[in-house]
Design an enzyme around this catalytic site. Structure first.
Site, PDB file in Angstrom:
ATOM      1  N   ASP A  37     -91.170  64.571 -13.215  1.00  0.00           N
ATOM      2  CA  ASP A  37     -91.971  65.515 -12.420  1.00  0.00           C
ATOM      3  C   ASP A  37     -93.414  65.047 -12.632  1.00  0.00           C
ATOM      4  O   ASP A  37     -93.633  63.874 -12.993  1.00  0.00           O
ATOM      5  CB  ASP A  37     -91.735  66.971 -12.902  1.00  0.00           C
ATOM      6  CG  ASP A  37     -92.359  68.012 -11.974  1.00  0.00           C
ATOM      7  OD1 ASP A  37     -91.826  68.212 -10.872  1.00  0.00           O
ATOM      8  OD2 ASP A  37     -93.394  68.616 -12.320  1.00  0.00           O
TER       9      ASP A  37
ATOM     10  N   LYS B  22     -85.569  73.138 -16.136  1.00  0.00           N
ATOM     11  CA  LYS B  22     -86.878  72.480 -16.026  1.00  0.00           C
ATOM     12  C   LYS B  22     -87.475  72.389 -17.418  1.00  0.00           C
ATOM     13  O   LYS B  22     -87.091  73.155 -18.299  1.00  0.00           O
ATOM     14  CB  LYS B  22     -87.795  73.312 -15.121  1.00  0.00           C
ATOM     15  CG  LYS B  22     -88.993  72.551 -14.572  1.00  0.00           C
ATOM     16  CD  LYS B  22     -88.659  71.743 -13.342  1.00  0.00           C
ATOM     17  CE  LYS B  22     -89.788  70.819 -12.986  1.00  0.00           C
ATOM     18  NZ  LYS B  22     -89.559  70.134 -11.693  1.00  0.00           N
TER      19      LYS B  22
HETATM   20  P1  NDP Z   1     -97.366  62.821  -9.997  1.00  0.00           P
HETATM   21  O1  NDP Z   1     -97.736  63.052 -11.412  1.00  0.00           O
HETATM   22  O2  NDP Z   1     -96.823  61.508  -9.579  1.00  0.00           O
HETATM   23  O3  NDP Z   1     -98.624  63.155  -9.053  1.00  0.00           O
HETATM   24  C1  NDP Z   1     -99.217  64.411  -9.036  1.00  0.00           C
HETATM   25  C2  NDP Z   1    -100.361  64.392  -8.058  1.00  0.00           C
HETATM   26  O4  NDP Z   1    -100.852  65.731  -7.898  1.00  0.00           O
HETATM   27  C3  NDP Z   1    -101.555  63.582  -8.537  1.00  0.00           C
HETATM   28  O5  NDP Z   1    -102.249  63.073  -7.439  1.00  0.00           O
HETATM   29  C4  NDP Z   1    -102.382  64.631  -9.288  1.00  0.00           C
HETATM   30  O6  NDP Z   1    -103.742  64.331  -9.390  1.00  0.00           O
HETATM   31  C5  NDP Z   1    -102.189  65.832  -8.400  1.00  0.00           C
HETATM   32  N1  NDP Z   1    -102.325  67.054  -9.209  1.00  0.00           N
HETATM   33  C6  NDP Z   1    -101.588  67.415 -10.293  1.00  0.00           C
HETATM   34  N2  NDP Z   1    -102.034  68.570 -10.796  1.00  0.00           N
HETATM   35  C7  NDP Z   1    -103.067  68.934 -10.026  1.00  0.00           C
HETATM   36  C8  NDP Z   1    -103.938  70.039 -10.031  1.00  0.00           C
HETATM   37  N3  NDP Z   1    -103.850  71.000 -10.967  1.00  0.00           N
HETATM   38  N4  NDP Z   1    -104.873  70.097  -9.054  1.00  0.00           N
HETATM   39  C9  NDP Z   1    -104.952  69.140  -8.095  1.00  0.00           C
HETATM   40  N5  NDP Z   1    -104.159  68.058  -8.056  1.00  0.00           N
HETATM   41  C10 NDP Z   1    -103.241  67.968  -9.004  1.00  0.00           C
HETATM   42  O7  NDP Z   1     -96.345  64.007  -9.636  1.00  0.00           O
HETATM   43  P2  NDP Z   1     -95.280  64.086  -8.456  1.00  0.00           P
HETATM   44  O8  NDP Z   1     -95.800  63.402  -7.239  1.00  0.00           O
HETATM   45  O9  NDP Z   1     -93.972  63.709  -9.012  1.00  0.00           O
HETATM   46  O10 NDP Z   1     -95.231  65.670  -8.210  1.00  0.00           O
HETATM   47  C11 NDP Z   1     -96.070  66.338  -7.265  1.00  0.00           C
HETATM   48  C12 NDP Z   1     -95.468  67.685  -6.915  1.00  0.00           C
HETATM   49  O11 NDP Z   1     -94.156  67.484  -6.345  1.00  0.00           O
HETATM   50  C13 NDP Z   1     -95.244  68.644  -8.091  1.00  0.00           C
HETATM   51  O12 NDP Z   1     -95.406  69.975  -7.635  1.00  0.00           O
HETATM   52  C14 NDP Z   1     -93.790  68.414  -8.457  1.00  0.00           C
HETATM   53  O13 NDP Z   1     -93.226  69.527  -9.126  1.00  0.00           O
HETATM   54  C15 NDP Z   1     -93.204  68.243  -7.067  1.00  0.00           C
HETATM   55  N6  NDP Z   1     -91.907  67.562  -7.029  1.00  0.00           N
HETATM   56  C16 NDP Z   1     -91.751  66.298  -7.513  1.00  0.00           C
HETATM   57  C17 NDP Z   1     -90.527  65.676  -7.436  1.00  0.00           C
HETATM   58  C18 NDP Z   1     -90.333  64.260  -7.834  1.00  0.00           C
HETATM   59  O14 NDP Z   1     -89.250  63.732  -7.544  1.00  0.00           O
HETATM   60  N7  NDP Z   1     -91.297  63.602  -8.449  1.00  0.00           N
HETATM   61  C19 NDP Z   1     -89.345  66.389  -6.900  1.00  0.00           C
HETATM   62  C20 NDP Z   1     -89.632  67.682  -6.331  1.00  0.00           C
HETATM   63  C21 NDP Z   1     -90.875  68.242  -6.445  1.00  0.00           C
HETATM   64  P3  NDP Z   1    -104.371  63.974 -10.837  1.00  0.00           P
HETATM   65  O15 NDP Z   1    -103.971  62.546 -11.099  1.00  0.00           O
HETATM   66  O16 NDP Z   1    -105.827  64.156 -10.676  1.00  0.00           O
HETATM   67  O17 NDP Z   1    -103.767  64.930 -11.824  1.00  0.00           O
END
Ligand code: NDP
Length: 449
Positions: free
Chosen positions: A169, A129
């Site tokens: 991510d 990671k």
């Molecule tokens: P994105 O950057 O596309 O979206 C993240 C989302 O989560 C946004 O809506 C963001 O809001 C919100 N968010 C991020 N940090 C915070 C926080 N501290 N508090 C509240 N909301 C928050 O990321 P992904 O959708 O790719 O990832 C989301 C989760 O899924 C993560 O935990 C990631 O590790 C996990 N994941 C992702 C994979 C992938 O293929 N993309 C695979 C497996 C797991 P804001 O815009 O306000 O920051």
């Protein structure tokens, strides 16, 4: 003493001592080691081979300076990371996160979890990671490009198609992967599948964008079918987040007959009693890179509420936390339970706190842990690596069918392991053990490293 086994207790204490002030990493290790009580009781050779001592210590951890120039001509300095956690079953594989909260604790927790997740997919991928404390919010396209190029100018020396293959991510989507891929190619003069999540015109796989969200729903649907003889049909679903995972979880849950009524970001959440209109969300988030608040301004009947934690107060049958770690605590879990939630499936990594997980399990709420239920993203990245090696691409339907098969298999492997080790239906334990056994056997076979 938190552990029955003196071996596990000693390993955990060493982790805390050796990695001070890294609470997320301690949390992830504790949750996994707790599942291993019946494993170390049954297989004492894991202690004599030092397997668990070794599995909690990354093979390599790289931290580096990322200096870049912003639009005003000012030099900015960020910190970059890559953890190469375990390569027993394949090249290191895992995403890159760009978010101000990124630090060694977050990178290690994510890298550690990734090892078991990748093993569960059944594909030959080790765990890694990385990321940076760079905040992409409010940055221009040029600034994003210059940051990604600077980041790759150091990262390139640590990765390679048979060594370590990063992906996206939080904060890293197709745009960022494109800039990083371009820089790698320029430096190495090699056109290889060194990153996944690439654009479709240069080696990306169909379904990769949708994979984590789709996979989450395939897993949850199989869990509902096998453990409750039920499905998504007619259910009300609460989703947190509005990024990549949340958007495609919303799409698949809706296709499977559910009504998704919320989405959120770090500022607040929207509630739409008529079911989320995904075209509007995609326009706001994917095209305009805006905030979820704007949804309520565009869709009549929808309401916006400040504060992202409030999303868990919305009554639902199924909850899919898809934003970030520790976003769902004990109190919020109790509210969901009081409101009659029947299943929780994690889309984000470690979104539920240990107190929340305990409450779900005690109250017979079906609980799908992230390393099993969100493995669809990395599984499809594995399929992208495979297509890159073959210099060939599969159709959307072919990749989607493989993804579905993998998710269904992960559910059954986790379920069967929970049964074999005496706690049938405890998928946290089952996923940890099923993921671990394959890595442990490979480590034993490969000698001490
Ligand atoms: P994105 O950057 O596309 O979206 C993240 C989302 O989560 C946004 O809506 C963001 O809001 C919100 N968010 C991020 N940090 C915070 C926080 N501290 N508090 C509240 N909301 C928050 O990321 P992904 O959708 O790719 O990832 C989301 C989760 O899924 C993560 O935990 C990631 O590790 C996990 N994941 C992702 C994979 C992938 O293929 N993309 C695979 C497996 C797991 P804001 O815009 O306000 O920051």
């Amino acid at each position: 003493m938190s552990f029955k086994s003196a071996y596990l207790q000693r390993v955990y204490e060493d982790v805390v001592k050796r990695n001070p002030a890294e609470p997320e990493f301690h949390q992830a290790v504790k949750e996994v080691l707790e599942s291993f009580e019946p494993v170390v009781a049954k297989y004492p050779e894991y202690e004599t081979n030092g397997i668990i001592d070794r599995i909690v210590e990354p093979e390599r951890f790289v931290q580096f300076r990322v200096a870049w120039v912003d639009d005003a001509g000012k030099i900015q300095v960020n910190r970059g990371f890559r953890v190469q956690f375990n390569s027993a079953i394949g090249p290191y594989k895992g995403g890159l996160r760009l978010h101000p909260s990124v630090c060694s604790s977050v990178i290690k927790f994510l890298g550690f979890e990734q090892c078991f997740k990748n093993s569960l997919t059944g594909l030959p991928m080790g765990g890694g990671k990385g990321g940076s404390d760079f905040d992409p919010k409010g940055k221009s396209d040029g600034e994003i490009m210059r940051f990604c190029q600077a980041f790759m100018t150091e990262l390139y020396r640590h990765i390679g198609p048979d060594t370590d293959v990063p992906a996206g991510d939080i904060g890293v989507g197709a745009r960022e992967i494109g800039y990083m891929f371009g820089q790698y190619k320029r430096i190495r003069n090699e056109y290889v599948g060194v990153l996944t999540g690439k654009g479709l015109t240069f080696g990306g796989s169909l379904v990769r964008t949708q994979a984590t969200g789709y996979g989450l729903c395939y897993f949850a649907d199989e869990m509902l079918k096998c453990m409750k003889n039920d499905s998504f049909k007619g259910k009300t679903v609460v989703i947190s987040g509005s990024g990549n995972v949340a958007i495609y979880a919303c799409q698949k849950a809706t296709e499977l007959g559910a009504k998704v009524v919320t989405m959120s970001d770090s500022n607040g959440y929207v509630y739409d009693p008529n079911g989320i209109n995904l075209d509007v969300v995609k326009q706001i988030k994917e095209v305009e890179r805006g905030r979820i608040k704007e949804y309520a301004q565009r869709v009549s009947g929808a309401e916006y509420f400040d504060g992202c934690g409030g999303v868990w107060s919305v009554k639902c049958d199924i909850a899919l936390p898809c934003a970030t770690q520790n976003e769902l605590n004990g109190e919020q879990a109790q509210t969901l339970i009081n409101n009659g939630v029947m299943a929780v499936a994690e889309g984000a990594n470690m979104p539920s706190t240990p107190e929340a997980i305990e409450l779900f399990q005690k109250n017979n709420v079906l609980f799908a842990p992230a390393k099993a239920s969100n493995a669809g993203g990395v599984a499809t990245s594995g399929l992208e690596m495979c297509q890159n090696s073959m210099r060939y691409s599969w159709t959307f339907e072919e990749v989607d069918a493989k993804l579905k098969d993998i998710m269904v298999n992960i559910f059954h492997n986790a379920y069967n392991a929970s049964k074999e080790f005496g706690d049938e239906g405890n998928l946290v334990m089952g996923a940890n053990i099923a993921g671990f056994m394959k890595i442990a056997e490979a480590m034993k076979a490969q000698g001490v490293f």
